[in-house]
Scaffold this motif. Structure first.
Motif, mmCIF file in Angstrom:
data_model
loop_
_atom_site.group_PDB
_atom_site.id
_atom_site.type_symbol
_atom_site.label_atom_id
_atom_site.label_comp_id
_atom_site.label_asym_id
_atom_site.label_seq_id
_atom_site.Cartn_x
_atom_site.Cartn_y
_atom_site.Cartn_z
ATOM 1 N N GLU A 1 -2.205 -6.611 3.566
ATOM 2 C CA GLU A 1 -1.500 -7.551 2.687
ATOM 3 C C GLU A 1 -0.481 -6.818 1.825
ATOM 4 O O GLU A 1 0.674 -7.221 1.703
ATOM 5 C CB GLU A 1 -2.506 -8.283 1.781
ATOM 6 N N LEU A 2 -0.946 -5.722 1.242
ATOM 7 C CA LEU A 2 -0.067 -4.946 0.364
ATOM 8 C C LEU A 2 1.168 -4.465 1.125
ATOM 9 O O LEU A 2 2.307 -4.623 0.675
ATOM 10 C CB LEU A 2 -0.840 -3.741 -0.192
ATOM 11 N N LEU A 3 0.927 -3.928 2.301
ATOM 12 C CA LEU A 3 2.027 -3.341 3.073
ATOM 13 C C LEU A 3 3.021 -4.414 3.516
ATOM 14 O O LEU A 3 4.243 -4.243 3.384
ATOM 15 C CB LEU A 3 1.450 -2.596 4.281
ATOM 16 N N LEU A 4 2.488 -5.544 4.016
ATOM 17 C CA LEU A 4 3.387 -6.614 4.477
ATOM 18 C C LEU A 4 4.218 -7.148 3.314
ATOM 19 O O LEU A 4 5.419 -7.409 3.455
ATOM 20 C CB LEU A 4 2.575 -7.747 5.111
ATOM 21 N N GLY A 5 3.581 -7.303 2.159
ATOM 22 C CA GLY A 5 4.306 -7.783 0.980
ATOM 23 C C GLY A 5 5.450 -6.858 0.610
ATOM 24 O O GLY A 5 6.585 -7.296 0.401
ATOM 25 N N LEU A 6 5.154 -5.561 0.570
ATOM 26 C CA LEU A 6 6.175 -4.587 0.189
ATOM 27 C C LEU A 6 7.299 -4.536 1.222
ATOM 28 O O LEU A 6 8.473 -4.417 0.886
ATOM 29 C CB LEU A 6 5.541 -3.194 0.055
ATOM 30 N N MET B 1 12.574 -2.912 4.329
ATOM 31 C CA MET B 1 12.588 -1.583 4.954
ATOM 32 C C MET B 1 12.438 -1.736 6.457
ATOM 33 O O MET B 1 12.031 -2.781 6.963
ATOM 34 C CB MET B 1 11.389 -0.761 4.478
ATOM 35 N N THR B 2 12.737 -0.644 7.151
ATOM 36 C CA THR B 2 12.376 -0.537 8.551
ATOM 37 C C THR B 2 11.139 0.345 8.607
ATOM 38 O O THR B 2 11.128 1.420 8.023
ATOM 39 C CB THR B 2 13.515 0.111 9.352
ATOM 40 N N ILE B 3 10.097 -0.144 9.261
ATOM 41 C CA ILE B 3 8.829 0.592 9.247
ATOM 42 C C ILE B 3 8.448 1.031 10.663
ATOM 43 O O ILE B 3 8.604 0.266 11.621
ATOM 44 C CB ILE B 3 7.692 -0.276 8.646
ATOM 45 N N PHE B 4 7.990 2.264 10.774
ATOM 46 C CA PHE B 4 7.352 2.739 11.997
ATOM 47 C C PHE B 4 5.924 3.113 11.641
ATOM 48 O O PHE B 4 5.711 3.922 10.735
ATOM 49 C CB PHE B 4 8.055 3.977 12.554
#
Lengths: 273, 262
Positions: free
Chosen positions: B184-189, B195-198
């Motif tokens: 949840e935290l990561l998706l929210g941020l 950002m682009t996330i890998f």
């Protein structure tokens, strides 16, 4: 319960810890009494009373020749040499060890040399030091430096290399320069190891100190015990050895306390001696 | 697609002492994508991530960030969260979080003092609240739970507002319940900061749940006599939507049921 899981209670721990000391004292007492019973002027195993008399004379009565209180002048002279030597060693080891751990270039420059230098038996350097630096304080302090610095450098360089690569990378992604990474990541991580290296270095430092004092000195704990050896003055030598041991023990504990105070983060996990 | 990809990888090879780990990796990633990377262990997915971070250099091929070659060393434009050793153990929670600011504002000492320090500390108040570490502000990482440490690591990585966030099995050591909170935290941020996330993970469910794009690394060529002869590449590149159940089953089959996978 298996033996490996049996932990002694607190009282038993203290009792067990004191037991070897008591056993040693008791053995000495019995042996000393037996020898003195046969020959009251025996010098090899003096009674505790004789040793206490001798020590109180050393500590509280001025010497007939120069008016010094010998125990204290000896202790001050030895501790000064020990601290001066170890302080210089610590600074050298910190600077070189840090450089070796952080900078691959410095590592290439120092690694082989310190490895080779650390294999020189320090005592063999002593004549060279006496010849070049004279018989004064410098040679004795120099011997402590020669004897302890290489090992401390290698300990500190290794501890810098042991810092997880991830932390260095993370610091880079936070925008840190090489200098900032050195001062804010490497330095705080190897300072606790400097204290460890100092604690381990105390033992060789004492050895080299006593050796240097035994060979050429006019005061100092090592000088004193080698001086009175000629008269088989065990009543002085034995308490002096105990006194040196006590000093070494106190220094070791002080360094441990310093480490726990100053680097509390480093003592949060695991047991330490 | 006319828009320039945020990150493009061209014909990337990586070998260690002559043994290929990755071969012929090609991919274009648009800004704002959440790429999850899965694959058997030893298939080079972490190696790929380390090259995106410039922790390692490709043997051949190139990686372009906004059309320009990647810098040769890690820089603040790419944030990283490792599975372990992600936060500084000698700094407390708030000291970890103001560190990037200290690096920026104090080139020589790397430290802020007095009012500047207090100001930096005040500025991270919201961030602390966001990651739920306000009560633990003065604690050292060793005094935090695994989940709290990783929350701190994510927050720390985001302080510099990186355009790309790299995550190497960040939740691998956490309990399942804690993982859900972290998702949840990561998706929210991610939504907030565009950002682009890998993210490398070995949890296929996590990969499907979080990613907008799923990359499967695997070996396409196999020599039974010499299992190390060939490297892995991206064998499946799946856009993930919420009806991707079938693709998920497909990927699971590919990952787990191949007879000769080591």
């Amino acid at each position: 319960m298996k033996l490996i899981n049996r932990k002694p209670s607190r009282r038993l721990t203290i009792f067990l810890g004191l037991l070897p000391f008591a056993a040693l004292l008791a053995t000495y007492l019995i042996a000393s009494d037996m020898r003195l019973a046969v020959n009251p002027s025996d010098k090899l195993l003096p009674s505790f009373q004789t040793m206490a008399d001798t020590m109180s004379r050393m500590a509280f009565e001025p010497d007939k020749r120069n008016g010094d209180y010998l125990l204290w002048t000896d202790t001050a002279a030895s501790l000064y040499r020990l601290f001066a030597g170890l302080a210089i060693s610590a600074v050298l080891a910190l600077v070189i060890g840090l450089a070796m751990g952080v900078l691959p270039v410095a590592r290439a420059f120092f690694a082989q040399f310190t490895a080779a230098f650390s294999l020189i038996p320090p005592i063999t350097v002593l004549p060279i030091l006496f010849i070049t630096l004279g018989l004064g304080e410098a040679a004795k302090i120099g011997l402590i430096i020669v004897g302890t610095t290489p090992a401390m450098i290698r300990t500190l360089a290794q501890s810098a290399l042991d810092i997880p690569r991830e932390l260095v990378i993370k610091a880079e992604t936070l925008g840190a320069s090489s200098w900032q990474i050195t001062t804010r990541l490497y330095l705080p991580h190897i300072l606790p190891n400097l204290v460890v290296a100092l604690r381990l270095g105390l033992v060789p430092a004492w050895i080299f100190l006593i050796s240097a004092e035994a060979i050429a000195s006019t005061e100092g704990l090592g000088y004193r015990i080698f001086l009175v050896r000629r008269y088989m003055a065990m009543d002085l030598i034995l308490p002096y050895v105990a006194w040196i041991t006590l000093l070494a023990f106190v220094l070791d504990r002080l360094l441990l306390i310093l480490s726990k105070r100053a680097f509390s983060w480093n003592h949060l996990e695991g047991d330490s001696l | 697609m006319s828009r320039q990809p945020k990150l493009s990888v061209h014909d990337l090879f990586k070998e260690y002492d002559g043994a290929p780990v990755l071969e012929r990796v090609n991919i274009d990633v648009t800004e704002g994508a959440f790429c999850t990377i899965v694959g058997a262990s030893g298939c080079g997915k972490s190696t790929f991530l380390r090259m995106l971070l410039s922790q390692e250099q490709p043997s051949r091929g190139e990686i372009l960030l906004d059309g320009a070659p990647l810098p040769e060393e890690p820089t603040p434009d790419r944030g990283i969260v490792f599975q372990r050793y992600s936060v500084f153990p000698h700094l407390t929670v708030w000291q970890n979080l103001i560190l990037a600011k200290e690096f920026e504002q104090a080139p020589l000492t790397g430290r802020l003092f007095g009012s500047a320090r207090k100001k930096a500390r005040d500025e991270i108040g919201d961030l602390l609240e966001r990651i739920g570490l306000t009560p633990a502000t003065d604690r050292y990482p060793a005094q935090l739970s695994g989940g709290m440490q990783q929350r701190l690591a994510i927050a720390q990585a985001l302080v510099k507002r990186p355009k790309i966030l790299l995550l190497d099995e960040p939740f691998g050591a956490l309990d399942p319940g804690i993982r859900l909170d972290m998702h949840e935290l990561l998706l929210g941020l991610w939504r907030e900061l565009s950002m682009t996330i890998f993210m490398v993970t070995h949890d296929i469910n996590e990969a499907f749940k979080l990613g907008t794009r799923l990359l499967v690394f695997d070996k396409v060529r196999h020599d039974p006599q010499a299992p190390e002869a060939y490297g892995a590449t991206i064998t499946y590149d799946l856009p993930v939507d919420k009806t991707a159940r079938q693709k998920k089953e497909l990927a699971e089959t590919l990952l787990h049921d191949r007879p000769d996978s080591a």
